[in-house]
Design a protein around this motif. Structure first.
Motif, mmCIF file in Angstrom:
data_model
loop_
_atom_site.group_PDB
_atom_site.id
_atom_site.type_symbol
_atom_site.label_atom_id
_atom_site.label_comp_id
_atom_site.label_asym_id
_atom_site.label_seq_id
_atom_site.Cartn_x
_atom_site.Cartn_y
_atom_site.Cartn_z
ATOM 1 N N ARG A 76 0.827 -1.211 0.000
ATOM 2 C CA ARG A 76 0.000 0.000 0.000
ATOM 3 C C ARG A 76 0.862 1.261 0.000
ATOM 4 N NH1 ARG A 76 -4.256 0.035 4.305
ATOM 5 N NH2 ARG A 76 -4.950 1.821 3.095
ATOM 6 N N VAL A 77 1.673 1.364 -1.063
ATOM 7 C CA VAL A 77 2.513 2.544 -1.230
ATOM 8 C C VAL A 77 1.951 3.425 -2.344
ATOM 9 C CG1 VAL A 77 4.586 1.381 -0.387
ATOM 10 C CG2 VAL A 77 4.117 1.425 -2.849
ATOM 11 N N ARG A 78 2.382 4.666 -2.337
ATOM 12 C CA ARG A 78 1.947 5.610 -3.365
ATOM 13 C C ARG A 78 2.582 5.220 -4.698
ATOM 14 N NH1 ARG A 78 3.490 11.224 -1.782
ATOM 15 N NH2 ARG A 78 5.403 10.772 -2.903
ATOM 16 N N GLY A 79 1.811 5.262 -5.750
ATOM 17 C CA GLY A 79 2.284 4.846 -7.066
ATOM 18 C C GLY A 79 2.107 5.952 -8.056
ATOM 19 N N PRO A 80 2.161 5.675 -9.308
ATOM 20 C CA PRO A 80 2.270 4.342 -9.898
ATOM 21 C C PRO A 80 3.710 3.819 -9.839
ATOM 22 C CG PRO A 80 2.242 5.966 -11.643
ATOM 23 C CD PRO A 80 2.064 6.715 -10.346
ATOM 24 N N ILE A 81 3.836 2.509 -9.828
ATOM 25 C CA ILE A 81 5.149 1.860 -9.869
ATOM 26 C C ILE A 81 5.491 1.668 -11.348
ATOM 27 C CG2 ILE A 81 6.496 -0.180 -9.226
ATOM 28 C CD1 ILE A 81 5.459 1.134 -6.725
ATOM 29 N N THR A 82 6.538 2.329 -11.791
ATOM 30 C CA THR A 82 7.006 2.200 -13.177
ATOM 31 C C THR A 82 8.493 1.868 -13.142
ATOM 32 O OG1 THR A 82 7.471 4.569 -13.324
ATOM 33 C CG2 THR A 82 5.293 3.831 -14.070
ATOM 34 N N SER A 83 9.008 1.455 -14.274
ATOM 35 C CA SER A 83 10.424 1.096 -14.336
ATOM 36 C C SER A 83 11.293 2.302 -14.000
ATOM 37 C CB SER A 83 10.773 0.582 -15.728
ATOM 38 O OG SER A 83 12.159 0.302 -15.796
ATOM 39 N N PRO A 84 12.258 2.119 -13.101
ATOM 40 C CA PRO A 84 13.135 3.236 -12.735
ATOM 41 C C PRO A 84 14.380 3.344 -13.605
ATOM 42 C CG PRO A 84 13.524 1.404 -11.265
ATOM 43 C CD PRO A 84 12.433 0.970 -12.231
ATOM 44 N N THR A 85 14.363 2.763 -14.790
ATOM 45 C CA THR A 85 15.554 2.708 -15.636
ATOM 46 C C THR A 85 16.205 4.068 -15.841
ATOM 47 O OG1 THR A 85 14.750 0.760 -16.786
ATOM 48 C CG2 THR A 85 16.425 2.049 -17.909
ATOM 49 N N PHE A 86 15.430 5.094 -16.133
ATOM 50 C CA PHE A 86 16.031 6.387 -16.471
ATOM 51 C C PHE A 86 16.251 7.288 -15.262
ATOM 52 C CE2 PHE A 86 14.020 4.817 -20.340
ATOM 53 C CZ PHE A 86 15.144 4.741 -21.134
ATOM 54 N N VAL A 87 15.554 7.023 -14.165
ATOM 55 C CA VAL A 87 15.775 7.837 -12.961
ATOM 56 C C VAL A 87 16.640 7.086 -11.947
ATOM 57 C CG1 VAL A 87 13.666 9.171 -13.209
ATOM 58 C CG2 VAL A 87 13.637 7.067 -11.875
ATOM 59 N N ILE A 88 16.910 5.840 -12.173
ATOM 60 C CA ILE A 88 17.719 4.921 -11.381
ATOM 61 C C ILE A 88 17.037 4.493 -10.088
ATOM 62 C CG2 ILE A 88 19.937 4.463 -10.298
ATOM 63 C CD1 ILE A 88 21.208 5.770 -12.575
ATOM 64 N N ALA A 89 16.396 5.402 -9.362
ATOM 65 C CA ALA A 89 15.708 4.987 -8.127
ATOM 66 C C ALA A 89 14.516 5.899 -7.859
ATOM 67 C CB ALA A 89 16.660 5.014 -6.941
ATOM 68 N N ARG A 90 13.454 5.284 -7.354
ATOM 69 C CA ARG A 90 12.250 6.020 -6.942
ATOM 70 C C ARG A 90 11.874 5.560 -5.546
ATOM 71 N NH1 ARG A 90 10.225 5.150 -12.410
ATOM 72 N NH2 ARG A 90 9.966 7.167 -13.383
ATOM 73 N N VAL A 91 11.371 6.502 -4.751
ATOM 74 C CA VAL A 91 10.865 6.177 -3.418
ATOM 75 C C VAL A 91 9.353 6.311 -3.457
ATOM 76 C CG1 VAL A 91 10.868 6.800 -0.977
ATOM 77 C CG2 VAL A 91 12.978 7.008 -2.317
ATOM 78 N N HIS A 92 8.666 5.260 -3.009
ATOM 79 C CA HIS A 92 7.208 5.240 -2.947
ATOM 80 C C HIS A 92 6.808 5.191 -1.477
ATOM 81 C CE1 HIS A 92 6.790 4.498 -7.283
ATOM 82 N NE2 HIS A 92 7.869 3.742 -7.136
ATOM 83 N N PRO A 93 6.381 6.327 -0.910
ATOM 84 C CA PRO A 93 6.002 6.348 0.509
ATOM 85 C C PRO A 93 4.765 5.489 0.770
ATOM 86 C CG PRO A 93 6.234 8.573 -0.383
ATOM 87 C CD PRO A 93 6.275 7.628 -1.542
ATOM 88 N N SER A 94 4.691 4.989 1.984
ATOM 89 C CA SER A 94 3.542 4.185 2.382
ATOM 90 C C SER A 94 2.307 5.057 2.547
ATOM 91 C CB SER A 94 3.838 3.472 3.707
ATOM 92 O OG SER A 94 2.696 2.769 4.142
ATOM 93 N N LEU A 95 1.162 4.510 2.148
ATOM 94 C CA LEU A 95 -0.123 5.168 2.378
ATOM 95 C C LEU A 95 -0.813 4.580 3.607
ATOM 96 C CD1 LEU A 95 -1.410 5.169 -1.313
ATOM 97 C CD2 LEU A 95 -0.445 7.102 -0.032
ATOM 98 N N ALA A 96 -0.146 3.597 4.241
ATOM 99 C CA ALA A 96 -0.776 2.867 5.349
ATOM 100 C C ALA A 96 0.071 2.872 6.622
ATOM 101 C CB ALA A 96 -1.031 1.428 4.910
ATOM 102 N N GLY A 97 1.073 3.737 6.689
ATOM 103 C CA GLY A 97 1.899 3.800 7.879
ATOM 104 C C GLY A 97 3.013 2.766 7.934
ATOM 105 N N GLY A 98 3.211 2.011 6.859
ATOM 106 C CA GLY A 98 4.277 1.011 6.807
ATOM 107 C C GLY A 98 5.535 1.598 6.196
ATOM 108 N N PRO A 99 6.484 0.733 5.895
ATOM 109 C CA PRO A 99 7.725 1.217 5.284
ATOM 110 C C PRO A 99 7.507 1.656 3.834
ATOM 111 C CG PRO A 99 7.740 -1.173 5.402
ATOM 112 C CD PRO A 99 6.496 -0.711 6.120
ATOM 113 N N ALA A 100 8.354 2.577 3.408
ATOM 114 C CA ALA A 100 8.357 3.004 2.005
ATOM 115 C C ALA A 100 8.937 1.878 1.150
ATOM 116 C CB ALA A 100 9.207 4.263 1.842
ATOM 117 N N LEU A 101 8.653 1.929 -0.141
ATOM 118 C CA LEU A 101 9.246 1.027 -1.116
ATOM 119 C C LEU A 101 10.252 1.837 -1.932
ATOM 120 C CD1 LEU A 101 9.362 -1.669 -2.710
ATOM 121 C CD2 LEU A 101 7.512 -0.749 -4.135
#
Length: 175
Positions: A76-101
């Motif tokens: 339950r992280v904020r999205g959308p989840i897309t390929s990080p090929t060109f940005v190398i890394a993306r952080v997706h914060p949790s929407l439910a109080g859990g860890p970020a992805l």
């Protein structure tokens, strides 16, 4: 044993990871559709917690990002989840109080030093590294390595290998 997927209405096998002293490896898991790859990601998300490192390997188009989309749904992280090929890394914060992805792509990186220069939050987030084999293993002694193979018919086979004490303690954990 199998489990009916609520989302796709298909029956997906339940994978049991056998426990070993320093690693565990699943039997190859047949994943015929994108929906079932996402479902596998959702089920894997239930096993993950802050500090976990997941390395994804497989050819272009194998389903690494699709699996990560399922992980993101399950976490339950904020999205959308897309390929990080060109940005190398993306952080997706949790929407439910859990860890970020943290979703990274090591394809264009020259080695562990360049990956380490990204200053990824390995302690408080779940970190997924696509194309991480041969580069990202040095980030943690404990990691889940996922290899996705694609057949000529586009069916995928997924093998999970847990490395280190973190994964050995899971024992026979159904996924």
């Amino acid at each position: 044993m199998s489990e009916r997927s609520e989302r796709t209405g298909t029956t997906a096998p339940v994978v049991t990871l056998p426990s070993k002293e320093d690693s565990l490896t699943s039997s190859p898991l047949r994943v015929p559709t994108e929906g079932e790859m996402r479902d596998l990601g959702r089920r894997l998300a239930a096993l993950l917690h802050a500090g976990d490192l997941v390395l994804l390997s497989g050819p272009l188009g194998a389903g690494k990002t699709t699996l990560t989309q399922g992980l993101g749904d399950g976490l339950r992280v904020r999205g959308p989840i897309t390929s990080p090929t060109f940005v190398i890394a993306r952080v997706h914060p949790s929407l439910a109080g859990g860890p970020a992805l943290v979703h990274a792509d090591a394809y264009r990186l020259g080695g562990l030093d360049e990956l380490d220069d990204l200053d990824l939050d390995l302690q408080d987030a779940i970190t997924v590294v696509e194309w991480g084999g041969g580069i990202a293993e040095g980030l943690s002694d404990d990691r889940l390595e996922i290899v996705i193979e694609r057949s000529e018919t586009d069916e995928r086979t997924v093998t999970l290998t847990g490395v280190g004490a973190r994964w050995a303690t899971l024992g026979d954990q159904p996924i």
